[in-house]
Design a protein around this motif. Structure first.
Motif, short mmCIF file in Angstrom:
data_model
loop_
_atom_site.label_atom_id
_atom_site.label_comp_id
_atom_site.label_asym_id
_atom_site.label_seq_id
_atom_site.Cartn_x
_atom_site.Cartn_y
_atom_site.Cartn_z
N LEU A 1 41.53 11.63 103.68
CA LEU A 1 40.38 10.75 103.84
C LEU A 1 40.61 9.48 103.02
CD1 LEU A 1 37.45 10.18 104.79
CD2 LEU A 1 36.66 11.37 102.74
N GLY A 2 40.58 8.36 103.68
CA GLY A 2 40.61 7.05 103.03
C GLY A 2 39.30 6.38 103.35
N LEU A 3 38.42 6.25 102.37
CA LEU A 3 37.05 5.78 102.62
C LEU A 3 36.77 4.51 101.83
CD1 LEU A 3 34.21 6.37 103.83
CD2 LEU A 3 33.76 7.72 101.78
N HIS A 4 36.46 3.43 102.55
CA HIS A 4 36.01 2.20 101.90
C HIS A 4 34.55 2.40 101.52
CE1 HIS A 4 39.55 -0.27 102.67
NE2 HIS A 4 39.65 0.42 103.80
N LEU A 5 34.23 2.23 100.25
CA LEU A 5 32.88 2.50 99.76
C LEU A 5 31.95 1.34 100.09
CD1 LEU A 5 33.94 3.98 96.33
CD2 LEU A 5 33.20 5.23 98.36
N PRO A 6 30.67 1.61 100.39
CA PRO A 6 29.74 0.54 100.78
C PRO A 6 29.35 -0.37 99.62
CG PRO A 6 28.60 2.66 100.73
CD PRO A 6 30.05 2.94 100.50
N HIS A 7 29.50 0.07 98.38
CA HIS A 7 29.19 -0.74 97.20
C HIS A 7 30.29 -0.51 96.17
CE1 HIS A 7 25.12 -1.89 98.37
NE2 HIS A 7 24.96 -0.66 98.81
N PRO A 8 30.60 -1.51 95.35
CA PRO A 8 31.55 -1.27 94.26
C PRO A 8 31.00 -0.22 93.28
CG PRO A 8 31.15 -3.62 94.56
CD PRO A 8 30.17 -2.90 95.42
N VAL A 9 31.89 0.59 92.74
CA VAL A 9 31.48 1.65 91.83
C VAL A 9 32.26 1.55 90.52
CG1 VAL A 9 30.87 3.24 93.70
CG2 VAL A 9 33.17 3.29 92.77
N LEU A 10 31.74 2.23 89.51
CA LEU A 10 32.44 2.36 88.24
C LEU A 10 33.33 3.60 88.37
CD1 LEU A 10 29.32 1.72 85.98
CD2 LEU A 10 31.15 0.11 86.49
N SER A 11 34.58 3.39 88.69
CA SER A 11 35.46 4.51 89.06
C SER A 11 35.72 5.47 87.91
CB SER A 11 36.79 3.95 89.59
OG SER A 11 37.42 3.16 88.60
N GLN A 12 35.64 5.03 86.67
CA GLN A 12 35.92 5.90 85.53
C GLN A 12 34.70 6.73 85.10
OE1 GLN A 12 39.07 6.20 84.49
NE2 GLN A 12 39.57 4.69 86.07
N GLU A 13 33.53 6.43 85.65
CA GLU A 13 32.31 7.10 85.22
C GLU A 13 31.73 8.04 86.27
OE1 GLU A 13 29.45 4.55 83.35
OE2 GLU A 13 31.02 3.21 82.63
N GLY A 14 32.53 8.41 87.26
CA GLY A 14 32.05 9.32 88.29
C GLY A 14 32.35 10.76 87.93
N LYS A 15 31.84 11.66 88.77
CA LYS A 15 32.15 13.08 88.58
C LYS A 15 32.29 13.73 89.95
CE LYS A 15 27.52 15.02 88.35
NZ LYS A 15 26.63 15.92 87.66
N ALA A 16 33.10 14.79 89.98
CA ALA A 16 33.34 15.52 91.22
C ALA A 16 33.12 17.00 90.96
CB ALA A 16 34.75 15.27 91.72
N GLN A 17 32.52 17.66 91.95
CA GLN A 17 32.25 19.09 91.87
C GLN A 17 32.68 19.74 93.17
OE1 GLN A 17 28.05 19.33 90.83
NE2 GLN A 17 28.50 21.17 89.66
N PHE A 18 33.43 20.84 93.07
CA PHE A 18 33.85 21.56 94.26
C PHE A 18 33.05 22.85 94.37
CE2 PHE A 18 36.68 24.34 96.73
CZ PHE A 18 36.86 23.53 97.84
N PHE A 19 32.39 23.04 95.48
CA PHE A 19 31.61 24.26 95.74
C PHE A 19 32.40 25.11 96.73
CE2 PHE A 19 28.56 20.93 94.65
CZ PHE A 19 27.86 21.54 93.62
N SER A 20 33.07 26.14 96.21
CA SER A 20 33.94 26.96 97.06
C SER A 20 33.14 27.76 98.08
CB SER A 20 34.83 27.87 96.21
OG SER A 20 34.06 28.59 95.29
N GLU A 21 31.90 28.18 97.74
CA GLU A 21 31.11 28.94 98.72
C GLU A 21 30.70 28.09 99.92
OE1 GLU A 21 28.37 27.18 95.69
OE2 GLU A 21 30.11 28.47 95.52
N LYS A 22 30.48 26.79 99.72
CA LYS A 22 30.14 25.88 100.83
C LYS A 22 31.37 25.16 101.37
CE LYS A 22 27.09 23.30 98.66
NZ LYS A 22 26.04 22.30 98.40
N GLU A 23 32.52 25.32 100.67
CA GLU A 23 33.76 24.61 101.01
C GLU A 23 33.50 23.11 101.10
OE1 GLU A 23 34.89 26.73 104.62
OE2 GLU A 23 36.36 27.85 103.44
#
Length: 190
Positions: A150-172
């Motif tokens: 997935l290569g996604l152009h974001l609709p607004h500029p973001v603070l790339s160092q201040e984000g977080k990601a969570q993986f939910f294995s039950e929902k994949e």
């Protein structure tokens, strides 16, 4: 309106010749065109000035373009890569409290101008967290797994160092929360 034998057309032609002196032109049949016949939409407003030609930086390499000329995110446009794009959803988020919902004290509204974060939900069936490679910069999200790309152009500029990601294995599903870069929020009082 006529002034002592002078018609309106003659007045307009004289005014046009005074404002924009041009040499007379001939149409394809050889007839002389009046100034009003030569005018078109391009004649509205000031005439464009010659734009200066930007000089290209000279380098000794045999590169056909410089890094500045390559659009951001184009490194993901690998046409030979046949991995499918996963399903995803981009959601705008804003923090609201009772004073916002019931009293409207903060001046926030439901528009995207009042949002503080982007939530990107990406469906990744049959994928483990260890297989996910995620790269985010100010305007682009790049996600790679053995099965998806997935290569996604974001609709607004973001603070790339201040984000977080969570993986939910039950929902994949991978949820990436990114704080939006809002340089003009001080104008709106936010």
């Amino acid at each position: 309106m006529e002034i002592q034998g002078v018609s309106s057309l003659q007045i307009l032609q004289a005014l046009s010749a005074f404002i924009n002196p041009q040499t007379e032109q001939e149409d394809k049949d050889g007839e002389t065109l009046t100034p009003s016949a030569r005018l078109g939409p391009g004649n509205i407003g000031p005439t464009p000035k010659d734009t200066p030609v930007l000089s290209a930086s000279v380098s000794n390499s045999k590169d056909i373009w410089s890094e500045e000329e390559v659009a951001e995110g184009s490194h993901c446009d690998d046409h030979g890569d046949t991995r499918p794009q996963p399903e995803y959803e981009v959601i705008m988020k804003q923090s609201v409290g009772a004073e916002d919902v019931f009293l409207g004290l903060s001046g926030k509204d439901p528009s995207s101008m009042s949002c503080e974060a982007l939530l990107v939900k990406i469906k990744l069936p049959d994928t483990r967290l260890a297989d996910v490679v995620l790269d985010i910069n100010e305007t682009f999200l790049d996600l790679r797994t053995p099965k998806f790309k997935l290569g996604l152009h974001l609709p607004h500029p973001v603070l790339s160092q201040e984000g977080k990601a969570q993986f939910f294995s039950e929902k994949e599903e991978l949820e990436v929360t990114l704080l939006m870069k809002r340089p003009h929020d001080f104008i709106n009082g936010r």
